[in-house]
Motif scaffolding. Structure first.
Motif, mmCIF file in Angstrom:
data_model
loop_
_atom_site.group_PDB
_atom_site.id
_atom_site.type_symbol
_atom_site.label_atom_id
_atom_site.label_comp_id
_atom_site.label_asym_id
_atom_site.label_seq_id
_atom_site.Cartn_x
_atom_site.Cartn_y
_atom_site.Cartn_z
ATOM 1 N N LEU A 1 0.827 -1.210 0.000
ATOM 2 C CA LEU A 1 0.000 0.000 0.000
ATOM 3 C C LEU A 1 0.861 1.259 0.000
ATOM 4 C CD1 LEU A 1 -2.765 -1.027 2.578
ATOM 5 C CD2 LEU A 1 -2.929 -1.020 0.083
ATOM 6 N N ILE B 1 2.392 1.703 -3.460
ATOM 7 C CA ILE B 1 1.408 2.189 -4.427
ATOM 8 C C ILE B 1 1.214 3.697 -4.300
ATOM 9 C CG2 ILE B 1 -1.069 2.151 -5.003
ATOM 10 C CD1 ILE B 1 -1.057 -0.826 -4.292
ATOM 11 N N SER B 2 1.248 4.203 -3.067
ATOM 12 C CA SER B 2 0.957 5.617 -2.830
ATOM 13 C C SER B 2 2.197 6.492 -2.749
ATOM 14 C CB SER B 2 0.164 5.769 -1.523
ATOM 15 O OG SER B 2 0.929 5.292 -0.417
ATOM 16 N N ILE C 1 -3.547 4.961 -4.582
ATOM 17 C CA ILE C 1 -4.018 4.018 -3.571
ATOM 18 C C ILE C 1 -5.539 3.912 -3.559
ATOM 19 C CG2 ILE C 1 -4.259 5.573 -1.599
ATOM 20 C CD1 ILE C 1 -2.832 3.454 0.100
ATOM 21 N N VAL D 1 -7.448 0.808 -4.719
ATOM 22 C CA VAL D 1 -7.767 -0.278 -3.788
ATOM 23 C C VAL D 1 -9.231 -0.185 -3.366
ATOM 24 C CG1 VAL D 1 -7.210 -1.324 -1.562
ATOM 25 C CG2 VAL D 1 -5.380 -0.392 -2.991
ATOM 26 N N VAL E 1 -11.441 -1.653 -6.009
ATOM 27 C CA VAL E 1 -11.437 -3.117 -5.963
ATOM 28 C C VAL E 1 -12.297 -3.621 -4.807
ATOM 29 C CG1 VAL E 1 -10.003 -5.162 -5.645
ATOM 30 C CG2 VAL E 1 -9.186 -3.286 -7.083
ATOM 31 N N SER E 2 -12.109 -3.053 -3.612
ATOM 32 C CA SER E 2 -12.856 -3.542 -2.439
ATOM 33 C C SER E 2 -14.348 -3.269 -2.594
ATOM 34 C CB SER E 2 -12.327 -2.896 -1.155
ATOM 35 O OG SER E 2 -12.549 -1.498 -1.144
ATOM 36 N N ILE F 1 -10.312 -2.555 4.819
ATOM 37 C CA ILE F 1 -9.250 -2.020 3.960
ATOM 38 C C ILE F 1 -9.559 -0.595 3.533
ATOM 39 C CG2 ILE F 1 -10.252 -2.911 1.808
ATOM 40 C CD1 ILE F 1 -6.508 -2.717 2.742
ATOM 41 N N ASP F 2 -10.845 -0.266 3.375
ATOM 42 C CA ASP F 2 -11.214 1.100 2.989
ATOM 43 C C ASP F 2 -10.711 2.095 4.025
ATOM 44 O OD1 ASP F 2 -12.772 -0.602 1.338
ATOM 45 O OD2 ASP F 2 -14.241 1.000 1.041
ATOM 46 N N VAL G 1 -6.819 2.347 4.018
ATOM 47 C CA VAL G 1 -6.364 3.049 2.813
ATOM 48 C C VAL G 1 -6.664 4.544 2.898
ATOM 49 C CG1 VAL G 1 -6.937 3.362 0.364
ATOM 50 C CG2 VAL G 1 -6.363 1.097 1.235
#
Length: 352
Positions: A144, A147-148, A155, A158, A161-162, A188-189, A192
């Motif tokens: 993570l 990615i960011s 990010i 993500v 996707v979730s 995860i939200d 992130v």
């Protein structure tokens, strides 16, 4: 509480204290299976639906680790070792007490299987399920952050996707509440968005009007969520309402923005009232894991022997008193169980 390499952020301990109180009041509100909620609870709806306190902890974790690791790389094995030292001593104590209270020799095997499954499934007692979700976050944290690292907005993919997974699950199963709340699929939200909030924290620095509007919006949203029936009474349980597709994102976004505003807009001191609240935040992990042993008894005893907890303002007042009474015991746990293993922590950061 100080991090491994000495960093200490007083304001973030304030957030921990608030999250612990929100969760405590959520469980206190289960008195007589009342779950007092609905329009009459405004503006206390966020406490009446205090399950969001867990989301606050998760959002804060994302924000804090982005802050601690900003511009640096993780030495991954020492990082995981430190997280084990931080989380597992008290977790094991809580598991042992639950085992002694609720299980005998005949059911011990089943309880151990439950604990083993808890590394993957939300089966750990006393809120331990959220610690498992936190562990899942640690496993993907380097990814993570990578990615960011150059473009924070990356990010947010993500979240796409979730949320897409939650949409598909709701479409196929007709409900997604359990996945959205009890697992990394929803959590995860919040992690992130916490990371994203730190990366873009200048958007909220000193923006008091924006923070006020976001805070009011959060209270109104939680009032509406509560009025629909909330966590338990939105139709059947688990709810078939598609609001659970977006609920983790809404809660994570508002908490992340408010955490970024609070962290960047004020210089908190570790003394006076600020210091007291910070110390409550420092022992919030003990509050979180151990309050299950007493919170329901507190509420039922007060309701039956002291005063009828028939309105949410009354629940709030009684919960606050009981919370403050419980804090000294949590502080003892923090000092005797949580702190000693931390002397074995290892440095896990190296500057890029």
């Amino acid at each position: 509480m100080k991090a491994t390499q000495g960093e200490y952020f007083v304001g973030l301990d304030h957030v921990r204290a608030l999250a612990a109180f929100v969760v405590f009041t959520w469980h206190f509100n289960h008195v007589n299976d009342g779950h007092l909620n609905g329009p009459e609870a405004f503006p206390f709806s966020i406490l009446a639906e205090g399950h969001v306190g867990v989301a606050m902890f998760m959002t804060l974790s994302g924000y804090l680790f982005a802050k601690l690791l900003d511009g640096q790389q993780i030495r991954y094995i020492p990082f995981l070792w430190n997280r084990v030292l931080r989380l597992f001593p008290l977790l094991i104590v809580a598991f042992a007490v639950v085992g002694l209270m609720k299980h005998d020799a005949n059911s011990a095997g089943g309880y151990l299987i439950q604990l083993a499954r808890g590394f993957v499934l939300p089966s750990w007692p006393n809120g331990g399920w959220s610690i498992a979700v936190e562990l899942h976050f640690y496993l993907i944290l380097p990814l993570l952050l990578a990615i960011s690292s150059k473009r924070p907005a990356n990010i947010l993919l993500v979240l796409v996707v979730s949320m897409g997974f939650r949409i598909l699950w709701w479409w196929e199963a007709g409900t997604v509440q359990s996945f959205a709340y009890w697992t990394i699929v929803g959590g995860i939200d919040q992690f992130v968005l916490g990371i994203f909030a730190f990366k873009t924290r200048e958007w909220m620095a000193g923006r008091h009007l924006n923070a006020a509007l976001i805070g009011i919006g959060l209270l109104v949203y939680m009032w509406g969520f509560d009025s629909l029936g909330g966590f338990y009474r939105m139709g059947v349980y688990p709810s078939e309402n598609p609001i659970w597709i977006i609920h983790p994102s809404i809660i994570g976004l508002t908490f992340a923005a408010l955490i970024a505003w609070y962290d960047t807009s004020f210089k908190m001191k570790d003394k006076g009232l600020s210091g007291v609240i910070a110390k409550i935040g420092a022992c919030s992990y003990s509050i979180y894991l151990l309050h299950f042993f007493v919170v329901f008894r507190f509420a039922n005893q007060i309701n039956s022997d002291v005063i009828a907890l028939s309105s949410f303002p009354m629940v709030f007042a009684a919960s606050l008193i009981c919370f403050l009474c419980f804090v000294p015991f949590a502080f003892i746990s923090f000092r005797l169980i949580e702190l000693p293993p931390l002397r074995y922590r290892k440095h896990y950061k190296r500057t890029t």
